[in-house]
Enzyme design. Structure first.
Site, PDB file in Angstrom:
ATOM      1  N   VAL A  11     111.084  56.403  75.917  1.00 41.65           N
ATOM      2  CA  VAL A  11     109.739  56.721  76.346  1.00 41.65           C
ATOM      3  C   VAL A  11     109.748  58.163  76.528  1.00 41.65           C
ATOM      4  CG1 VAL A  11     109.538  54.337  77.415  1.00 41.65           C
ATOM      5  CG2 VAL A  11     110.797  55.995  78.646  1.00 41.65           C
ATOM      6  N   SER A  12     108.266  58.508  76.898  1.00 41.28           N
ATOM      7  CA  SER A  12     108.158  59.976  76.696  1.00 41.28           C
ATOM      8  C   SER A  12     108.251  60.505  78.314  1.00 41.28           C
ATOM      9  CB  SER A  12     106.816  60.178  76.290  1.00 41.28           C
ATOM     10  OG  SER A  12     106.740  59.897  74.779  1.00 41.28           O
ATOM     11  N   THR A  13     107.786  59.550  79.063  1.00 42.70           N
ATOM     12  CA  THR A  13     107.710  60.185  80.527  1.00 42.70           C
ATOM     13  C   THR A  13     108.653  59.106  81.632  1.00 42.70           C
ATOM     14  OG1 THR A  13     105.686  58.858  81.056  1.00 42.70           O
ATOM     15  CG2 THR A  13     105.705  61.379  80.266  1.00 42.70           C
ATOM     16  N   GLN A  16     107.371  55.566  82.673  1.00 43.45           N
ATOM     17  CA  GLN A  16     107.237  54.717  81.618  1.00 43.45           C
ATOM     18  C   GLN A  16     108.569  53.816  81.739  1.00 43.45           C
ATOM     19  OE1 GLN A  16     106.102  57.367  78.282  1.00 43.45           O
ATOM     20  NE2 GLN A  16     104.205  56.133  77.982  1.00 43.45           N
TER      21      GLN A  16
END
Length: 201
Positions: A11-13, A16
């Protein structure tokens, strides 16, 4: 024949979660009859080079301890088209497949896999050309507005900023090597400051 797989989730952040990806990929592996060697999860932007968990999965593939890597989408794995093509070729050399949950399977030993890899390589080259063009256009636009690039001849921002400290330490009898280590400069830079100061006296 694929028997053992590594599951990779990203996931990017930090707000999340990999929970959905993990759940879906475990279900996919069970339906396909794969043995899961492990699950690797990380939080990292797609553009970041530093992805330690992905490196672990690639090391596993290189050691041929898995037959395939499972991801929910190709964007979870590749940082860019170029990166995806490069890792696909690495996996091919190790005889390991990359499988997306959508059903896309990249086995570069098959004619279909080779065709997809060729198309992706062409897209990667196109992506590189676009990036180069954007950079050139951006520089040209900035220059048209009067912005200059690079350091002007004779400019020594860090050395000039630290010159008073260098001179003070020299007056205390410190060596060039000591001053360089203390201020994060090279001995040559310290020597240059000292020489320029003497020339102005």
């Amino acid at each position: 024949m694929i028997h053992k797989v590594a599951i990779y989730c990203r996931v990017s952040t930090a707000d999340q979660s990999c929970e959905r990806q993990e759940r879906d990929l475990l279900a996919y592996a069970e339906r396909a009859g794969f043995e899961v060697a492990g699950i690797w999860k990380e939080i990292a932007s797609g553009s970041k080079d530093q992805r330690p968990e992905r490196r672990k999965v690639l090391a596993l593939a290189q050691d041929r301890r898995v037959d395939a890597i499972l991801v929910t989408e190709l964007t979870r794995w590749g940082r860019s088209t170029m990166d995806l093509v490069q890792t696909l070729h690495d996996l091919q050399a190790w005889n390991v497949s990359l499988i997306a949950q959508t059903g896309l399977q990249f086995d570069l030993s098959t004619p279909q896999g080779k065709l997809i890899a060729s198309l992706m390589a062409a897209l990667a080259e196109f992506e590189r050309d676009l990036l180069r063009e954007r950079i050139r256009s951006g520089i040209a636009a900035a220059k048209a507005k009067g912005r200059t690039f690079g350091r002007k001849a004779g400019e020594r921002p860090k050395a000039d900023r630290l010159a008073p400290k260098v001179l003070h330490l020299l007056e205390e009898g410190r060596s060039y090597r000591f001053i360089a280590r203390e201020l994060g400069l090279s001995p040559t830079t310290v020597m240059g400051i000292a020489h320029r100061h003497r020339d102005t006296i």
